[in-house]
Design an enzyme around this catalytic site. Structure first.
Site, PDB file in Angstrom:
ATOM      1  N   GLU A 178      28.808   2.947  -5.090  1.00  0.00           N
ATOM      2  CA  GLU A 178      29.313   4.086  -5.858  1.00  0.00           C
ATOM      3  C   GLU A 178      28.614   4.247  -7.201  1.00  0.00           C
ATOM      4  OE1 GLU A 178      33.587   4.351  -5.634  1.00  0.00           O
ATOM      5  OE2 GLU A 178      33.567   3.848  -3.500  1.00  0.00           O
ATOM      6  N   PRO A 198      31.994   0.894 -16.133  1.00  0.00           N
ATOM      7  CA  PRO A 198      33.435   0.778 -16.429  1.00  0.00           C
ATOM      8  C   PRO A 198      34.345   1.280 -15.321  1.00  0.00           C
ATOM      9  CG  PRO A 198      32.389   2.485 -17.778  1.00  0.00           C
ATOM     10  CD  PRO A 198      31.292   1.727 -17.106  1.00  0.00           C
ATOM     11  N   HIS A 417      46.931   6.412   6.456  1.00  0.00           N
ATOM     12  CA  HIS A 417      46.165   5.805   5.363  1.00  0.00           C
ATOM     13  C   HIS A 417      46.498   4.329   5.238  1.00  0.00           C
ATOM     14  CE1 HIS A 417      45.110   5.122   0.941  1.00  0.00           C
ATOM     15  NE2 HIS A 417      43.986   5.255   1.597  1.00  0.00           N
ATOM     16  N   HIS A 418      45.479   3.494   5.271  1.00  0.00           N
ATOM     17  CA  HIS A 418      45.632   2.050   5.067  1.00  0.00           C
ATOM     18  C   HIS A 418      44.747   1.591   3.922  1.00  0.00           C
ATOM     19  CE1 HIS A 418      46.754   1.430   9.624  1.00  0.00           C
ATOM     20  NE2 HIS A 418      47.785   1.876   8.906  1.00  0.00           N
ATOM     21  N   GLU A 419      45.303   1.492   2.733  1.00  0.00           N
ATOM     22  CA  GLU A 419      44.561   0.884   1.619  1.00  0.00           C
ATOM     23  C   GLU A 419      44.788  -0.627   1.729  1.00  0.00           C
ATOM     24  OE1 GLU A 419      42.387   1.798  -1.138  1.00  0.00           O
ATOM     25  OE2 GLU A 419      42.372  -0.375  -0.907  1.00  0.00           O
ATOM     26  N   HIS A 487      36.730   3.890   3.579  1.00  0.00           N
ATOM     27  CA  HIS A 487      36.269   3.991   2.191  1.00  0.00           C
ATOM     28  C   HIS A 487      35.948   2.578   1.694  1.00  0.00           C
ATOM     29  CE1 HIS A 487      37.175   8.239   0.768  1.00  0.00           C
ATOM     30  NE2 HIS A 487      37.126   8.248   2.097  1.00  0.00           N
ATOM     31  N   GLU A 488      35.133   2.499   0.656  1.00  0.00           N
ATOM     32  CA  GLU A 488      34.592   1.201   0.218  1.00  0.00           C
ATOM     33  C   GLU A 488      34.109   0.435   1.467  1.00  0.00           C
ATOM     34  OE1 GLU A 488      36.841   3.240  -2.206  1.00  0.00           O
ATOM     35  OE2 GLU A 488      38.044   1.975  -0.925  1.00  0.00           O
ATOM     36  N   GLU A 506      32.995   6.580   3.267  1.00  0.00           N
ATOM     37  CA  GLU A 506      32.643   6.953   1.900  1.00  0.00           C
ATOM     38  C   GLU A 506      31.279   6.324   1.623  1.00  0.00           C
ATOM     39  OE1 GLU A 506      35.208   7.110  -2.203  1.00  0.00           O
ATOM     40  OE2 GLU A 506      34.877   5.160  -1.314  1.00  0.00           O
ATOM     41  N   GLU A 512      36.052  12.032  -6.083  1.00  0.00           N
ATOM     42  CA  GLU A 512      37.080  11.431  -6.947  1.00  0.00           C
ATOM     43  C   GLU A 512      36.555  11.107  -8.350  1.00  0.00           C
ATOM     44  OE1 GLU A 512      37.991   8.139  -4.334  1.00  0.00           O
ATOM     45  OE2 GLU A 512      36.621   6.805  -5.375  1.00  0.00           O
TER      46      GLU A 512
HETATM   47  C1  NOJ Z   1      39.547   4.769  -3.135  1.00  0.00           C
HETATM   48  C2  NOJ Z   1      39.269   5.848  -2.162  1.00  0.00           C
HETATM   49  O1  NOJ Z   1      37.919   6.224  -2.207  1.00  0.00           O
HETATM   50  C3  NOJ Z   1      40.153   7.012  -2.492  1.00  0.00           C
HETATM   51  O2  NOJ Z   1      39.854   8.105  -1.651  1.00  0.00           O
HETATM   52  C4  NOJ Z   1      41.594   6.601  -2.342  1.00  0.00           C
HETATM   53  O3  NOJ Z   1      42.418   7.641  -2.767  1.00  0.00           O
HETATM   54  C5  NOJ Z   1      41.896   5.360  -3.199  1.00  0.00           C
HETATM   55  N1  NOJ Z   1      40.926   4.366  -2.995  1.00  0.00           N
HETATM   56  C6  NOJ Z   1      43.247   4.792  -2.855  1.00  0.00           C
HETATM   57  O4  NOJ Z   1      43.220   4.213  -1.590  1.00  0.00           O
HETATM   58 CA    CA Z   2      35.986   5.048  -3.467  1.00  0.00          CA
END
Ligand code: NOJ
Ligand code: CA
Length: 710
Positions: A178, A198, A417-419, A487-488, A506, A512
């Site tokens: 990123e 940062p 969604h799975h963070e 993502h990540e 991503e 974002e």
């Molecule tokens: C980073 C992701 O790129 C973003 O799309 C997401 O909203 C946040 N993490 C929370 O999971």
């Molecule tokens: Ca991200």
């Protein structure tokens, strides 16, 4: 160095001419059109080396190959060539979804079988495939007696460039892709100057190296892009840079836990090391070489996933309008009925229904809901993120069943969604049940996330351990008929050919950053650079579609640095089978009606029969036309950097005799990404293959055109 290689080759040729039986097999191979040639040989010490030419000119000068191991001698010197086999392949395959329906896969292959000359010498195969659009090569380490597993401590693959090329690069970060792309001469690459951004929670740049894809332009105007294909059970690659000698050498992402780069079972094939070589920048985008270097579909039918556009309870959290967690003072265990909606929680039943209504009314098929499940209160700030997220338990103000039933009634598909907060072991524990939970509720795709430093310490997002985790997710999800938008992520390396449930990811500075980056957000040229760098790896979940460009109500110091028309163009320019309309529903309304420019987002296709790059220069501008699968309608998108420009669009890509009614969404004469970003003009006209139009793109601007067959 180059001279040395040529002398050596001449020597080889002289030898084979002098000896009646040709002892030395042919160790060069050309692309089907003859333009690209690879020459392989062994050095005086018996080390594998190769060089590459394009139309007779050196592209990669003499470059050496070797692999180091823990507790074993390197595979490096002392080889002899046992055999060199040539083969020609002409085939094609169909994409279940993609930029085009059919992909031609034509190449010549050179397989070099080597053996160390010492007694009981080890074997090594190096396989080259050369296409009209570039080449790939990989190491194949066969099984050896008494050795079933090896720990690779270094892969030393060299790319010796022919000059001080112009390069679009980002630092060789082991944890994140990123960073912004930088444009410098090769000799000016300084990845270490990008340490400690940062806004990046997890970042690790151990040396002056770049991540791939890294794209270059030579003084002669040739375009090169370096990446890898089919990254499987191995560490991701970075390329170490020697600014003085113009050499790059692979530096695999390491693991402190492993004490090396990759532990592999023999026999083992490394990923392909790829070089795309093109005379036009646009051809880099059209190239399907990286996909071709991957194995065919291994999971069968993926019709459970339909390419789609989606809205989401998402941008509002990035703007700070609402939160992922429930905030307030409630302890989640003692949540008090009746207080629902009293916090700034975004994922409430009522809010989800609001988005569903918007989607259903505007031809948007999907809805993503972030912050629906428990754990967010301990998200980024928590040191120990293990066991925090629960992928089956909704927050009490989000009535999961009610939202699902409402979505179904309205014909909207909810995206899970799975963070994971970079705690993959917690995710792996729940994964199976979580996927069953999804399926039993009619959900077919999930956006995953890996924000933060990987737990356990000593592992990095792009190392072998995580590569295997991301693969496990794809494999387990495929078994349950679930598609993944990560993502990540680990960078795409064309695996979507083998696992077409890998729909998008991503792996770049997404939209974002415009909401909260402290460095001014993504500059206007960001996506004109991304199209020729990150996008060469695969589909991008960039999340376009901001209409409220300045959002001063929420973030007076942040904004999107493009015009509204540029945002529309991204639905065509940036390829993904899922495209978000990321702005808030209220920002898509004007005077109580849907914003006139939203019509393009409602109409634009997401699955294509054909893709053509009409006009392109890296980091300046790009115009792409795509033909929608099924309807035969075409959609065009064009974007520019911070410079306004006039572009001529020639519709000669249309079939002769066909007429289309075109709707053109473009910048107004006074549009400007900073001074007047939301101004736009909509025009209608008929076009056919003889039509040519001039379009003015504002600074940071763009245009989008829909062509409906008449
Ligand atoms: C980073 C992701 O790129 C973003 O799309 C997401 O909203 C946040 N993490 C929370 O999971
Ligand atoms: Ca991200």
């Amino acid at each position: 160095m180059k001279q040395y290689f040529q002398l050596f080759l001449c020597f080889g040729i002289v030898l084979s001419v002098l000896s009646s039986c040709s002892e030395k097999p042919q160790t060069s191979v050309s692309s089907p059109d003859g333009a690209i040639e690879i020459r392989f040989d062994l050095s005086e010490t018996g080390q594998p080396m190769y060089m590459v030419t394009h139309n007779g000119k050196t592209v990669i000068d003499t470059s050496y190959l070797s692999i180091d191991f823990k507790d074993l001698p390197s595979l490096k010197d002392g080889f002899e060539i046992l055999t060199a086999d040539l083969k020609t392949i002409e085939s094609s395959w169909e994409m279940p979804w993609g930029e085009q329906a059919v992909v031609e896969n034509n190449y010549n292959e050179l397989t070099i079988n080597l053996q160390e000359t010492i007694e009981n010498g080890r074997k090594l195969t190096i396989r080259y495939r050369v296409y009209d659009d570039g080449l790939g090569f990989r190491y194949e380490i066969p099984s050896a007696e008494g050795v079933s597993e090896v720990l690779i401590t270094d892969e030393n693959t060299q790319f010796n460039l022919s000059g001080d090329h112009r390069v679009w690069w980002q630092p060789g970060d082991w944890d994140i892709y990123e960073h912004l792309y930088n444009e410098t001469l090769f000799s000016e690459i300084d990845a270490l100057s990008k340490l400690d951004h940062p806004n990046l929670i997890a970042t690790h740049i151990p040396e002056n190296a770049v991540n791939t894809p890294v794209t270059m332009k030579t003084d002669e105007g040739l375009y090169l892009s370096f990446h890898e294909a089919d990254l499987t059970d191995y560490a991701g690659i970075t390329l170490k840079v020697n600014p003085e000698t113009f050499e790059m050498e692979s530096e695999l992402v390491g693991s402190e836990r492993l004490g090396g780069k990759a532990k592999v079972k023999l026999p083992f094939n490394t990923p392909w090391r790829t070089i795309q070589i093109e005379e036009d920048a646009g051809d880099l985008i059209e190239s399907k070489m990286i996909l071709n270097l991957n194995e065919p579909n291994a999971i069968g039918d993926v019709s459970y996933f339909t390419p789609m556009k989606y809205v989401g309870i998402w941008w509002e959290m990035h703007l700070g309008k609402s939160t992922w967690d429930m905030e307030g003072s409630q302890d989640m265990n003692t949540f008090i009925e009746g207080q629902q909606g009293s916090s700034r929680h975004g994922a409430t039943t009522a809010n989800a229904k609001r988005y569903i209504d918007f989607a259903a009314a505007n031809n948007i098929k999907g809805l993503l809901v972030e912050g629906w499940n428990t754990g967010w209160d301990q998200w980024i700030n928590s040191e120990d993120r293990e066991g925090v997220f629960d992928f089956m338990t909704p927050y009490p103000d989000y009535n999961f069943k009610e939202v699902m039933a409402y979505a179904k009634e309205k014909g909207v598909e909810v995206i899970m969604h799975h963070e994971t907060s970079a705690a993959p072991r917690t995710y792996e524990k729940q994964m199976n049940e979580a996927y069953d939970f999804m399926k039993s509720n009619g959900m077919n795709s999930v956006k995953t996330g890996y924000v933060g430093k990987i737990i356990p310490e000593g592992e990095y997002h792009h190392g072998q351990w995580m590569v295997n985790h991301y693969q496990k997710v794809l494999t387990e999800a495929a078994a349950k008929k679930i598609a993944i938008n990560a993502h990540e992520p680990i960078m795409a390396t064309g695996k979507r050919r083998t696992y077409p449930n890998a729909i998008a990811r991503e792996g770049l500075r997404g939209q974002e950053f415009n909401a909260w980056a402290t460095d001014g957000g993504n500059p206007p040229e960001h996506l004109s650079t991304i199209a020729f760098t990150r996008m060469l790896a695969g589909p991008i979940d960039f999340t376009p579609g901001v209409f409220n460009i300045k959002f001063d109500e929420f973030k007076p110091n942040n904004q999107v640095n493009t015009t509204l028309a540029h945002q529309l163009a991204l639905y065509v320019v940036i390829y993904s089978p899922i495209q978000m309309a990321c702005d808030l529903p209220e920002h898509y309304m004007k005077d109580g009606e849907i914003h006139p420019a939203f019509k393009f987002i409602s109409d634009v296709g997401v699955d294509w029969d054909m893709t053509k790059v009409l006009n392109a220069e890296i980091a300046d501008h790009v115009v792409i036309a795509r033909k929608e699968k099924g309807s035969g309608n075409w959609f065009l998108g064009g974007i520019t950097d911070e410079n306004a420009r006039d572009l001529k669009i020639n519709f000669d890509f249309l079939e002769e005799g066909d007429t289309f009614s075109a709707t053109i969404y473009k910048d107004a004469p006074d549009s400007h990404y900073n001074n007047n970003p939301e101004a736009y003009v909509i025009e209608n006209m008929d076009v056919n293959s003889n039509t040519e139009i001039d379009i003015k793109l504002a600074a940071g601007g763009g245009f989008a055109i829909s062509l409906h067959r008449k």
